[in-house]
Design a protein around this motif. Structure first.
Motif, PDB file in Angstrom:
ATOM      1  N   TYR A  68      33.893  29.470  39.432  1.00 40.59           N
ATOM      2  CA  TYR A  68      33.811  31.147  39.518  1.00 40.59           C
ATOM      3  C   TYR A  68      34.046  31.756  40.929  1.00 40.59           C
ATOM      4  O   TYR A  68      34.650  32.597  41.243  1.00 40.59           O
ATOM      5  N   LEU A  69      33.276  31.089  41.845  1.00 37.31           N
ATOM      6  CA  LEU A  69      33.407  31.501  43.204  1.00 37.31           C
ATOM      7  C   LEU A  69      34.897  31.168  44.101  1.00 37.31           C
ATOM      8  O   LEU A  69      35.125  32.199  44.658  1.00 37.31           O
ATOM      9  N   PHE A  70      35.591  30.277  43.589  1.00 39.52           N
ATOM     10  CA  PHE A  70      36.889  30.137  44.110  1.00 39.52           C
ATOM     11  C   PHE A  70      37.683  31.060  43.493  1.00 39.52           C
ATOM     12  O   PHE A  70      38.482  31.751  44.264  1.00 39.52           O
ATOM     13  N   ALA A 102      33.877  27.367  48.274  1.00 34.82           N
ATOM     14  CA  ALA A 102      33.089  27.638  46.876  1.00 34.82           C
ATOM     15  C   ALA A 102      32.335  26.464  46.269  1.00 34.82           C
ATOM     16  O   ALA A 102      30.979  26.522  45.805  1.00 34.82           O
ATOM     17  N   GLU A 103      32.672  25.262  46.698  1.00 35.15           N
ATOM     18  CA  GLU A 103      31.995  24.067  46.219  1.00 35.15           C
ATOM     19  C   GLU A 103      30.738  23.798  47.138  1.00 35.15           C
ATOM     20  O   GLU A 103      29.559  23.277  46.537  1.00 35.15           O
ATOM     21  N   ALA A 158      33.593  27.776  35.436  1.00 37.33           N
ATOM     22  CA  ALA A 158      33.995  29.260  35.974  1.00 37.33           C
ATOM     23  C   ALA A 158      33.306  30.204  35.205  1.00 37.33           C
ATOM     24  O   ALA A 158      33.774  31.537  35.779  1.00 37.33           O
ATOM     25  N   VAL A 159      32.525  30.391  34.688  1.00 31.93           N
ATOM     26  CA  VAL A 159      31.496  31.348  34.123  1.00 31.93           C
ATOM     27  C   VAL A 159      30.346  31.479  34.883  1.00 31.93           C
ATOM     28  O   VAL A 159      29.562  30.846  34.791  1.00 31.93           O
ATOM     29  N   GLY A 234      40.492  33.959  34.001  1.00 29.44           N
ATOM     30  CA  GLY A 234      39.544  33.469  34.858  1.00 29.44           C
ATOM     31  C   GLY A 234      39.056  31.987  34.326  1.00 29.44           C
ATOM     32  O   GLY A 234      38.589  31.398  35.285  1.00 29.44           O
ATOM     33  N   LEU A 235      39.096  31.692  33.230  1.00 27.83           N
ATOM     34  CA  LEU A 235      38.788  30.321  32.785  1.00 27.83           C
ATOM     35  C   LEU A 235      39.709  29.345  32.849  1.00 27.83           C
ATOM     36  O   LEU A 235      39.206  28.008  32.492  1.00 27.83           O
TER      37      LEU A 235
END
Length: 244
Positions: A68-70, A102-103, A158-159, A234-235
């Motif tokens: 998600y952050l990415f 992001a990580e 990614a949520v 986005g997923l």
């Protein structure tokens, strides 16, 4: 004191200053391109550890799923989301660099602040709870929990979670999707959902979410419990997706 003597003393002073400067430069550690240095600009708004306070519209990024952050860093870089500071920080950065950031924040496991006091009336809180947990079939609105997890803490990879965020931020982002000023990878599922929300519904959802305490387990769920009710671009595996 003669001019010669003054000049001599000045020359010695400059020489000593230069020697001291050289020694300082030699003893100072070399700057390293570490992840800690890369994320320093983020702390100006999101806090030193990515757990922003409730001031303004700054969301917490600590502990959010890395995918998600990415995605959001990509969206700011590629102008799907509008924020001058975020676009400036992300522009011209390659995917690998953004994923590293992001990580880093996804690994932060930090306590959450207490929830906000309710900012909407009791009827609006009830409507918000209904939309979050049950949805509204008449408006073709799936429950928020269908995608964001039963605990509303997000789902890897990614949520994002919806709890622990301020009312202002939640309302602003839902409003931005509804008005078409925030976008995501196609198909843009949140844009579809937000277009079906009234302004009152946005306030109700934001008000209910912001007033909820965090569950005992604040981490994102490892996987979706059931198929998603709507296609969401986005997923897709974030690390495999290039920009737009």
């Amino acid at each position: 004191m003669s001019r010669v003597r003054i000049g001599l003393l000045a020359a010695i002073g400059l020489m000593l200053a230069g020697t001291a400067g050289a020694q300082t430069r030699q003893s100072a550690p070399h700057a390293l391109d570490s992840i800690e240095q890369r994320v320093l600009p983020c702390s100006a708004c999101h806090g030193a550890e990515g757990r922003a306070t409730r001031d303004g519209y700054y969301p917490r990024i600590a502990g959010k799923p890395a995918g998600y952050l990415f995605n959001q860093l990509q969206n700011f870089r590629d102008h799907r989301r509008v924020n001058a500071q975020m676009t400036y920080l992300a522009q011209r950065q390659p995917d690998a660099y953004l994923m590293e950031i992001a990580e880093h924040f996804a690994r932060q496991d930090l306590p959450y602040p207490p929830p906000e006091a309710p900012r909407v009336a009791a009827a609006a809180l009830a409507r918000g709870e209904q939309l979050v947990h049950q949805g509204d079939t008449a408006q073709q609105l799936p429950a928020c929990s269908r995608c964001h997890g039963e605990r509303l803490t997000g789902v890897a990879p990614a949520v994002p979670g919806l709890l622990g965020l301020p009312y202002d931020y939640l309302a602003a982002q839902l409003g931005a999707w509804r008005e078409g000023t925030r976008h995501a990878h196609q198909p843009d599922c949140m844009a579809v959902i937000a277009e079906r929300l009234s302004a009152d519904d946005i306030g109700a959802v934001a008000g209910w979410l912001a007033a909820q305490p965090m569950p005992a387990d604040t981490h994102p769920a490892a996987a979706q419990a059931a198929p998603l009710p709507i296609d969401c671009g986005g997923l897709a595996p974030a690390i495999q997706r290039s920009a737009p």
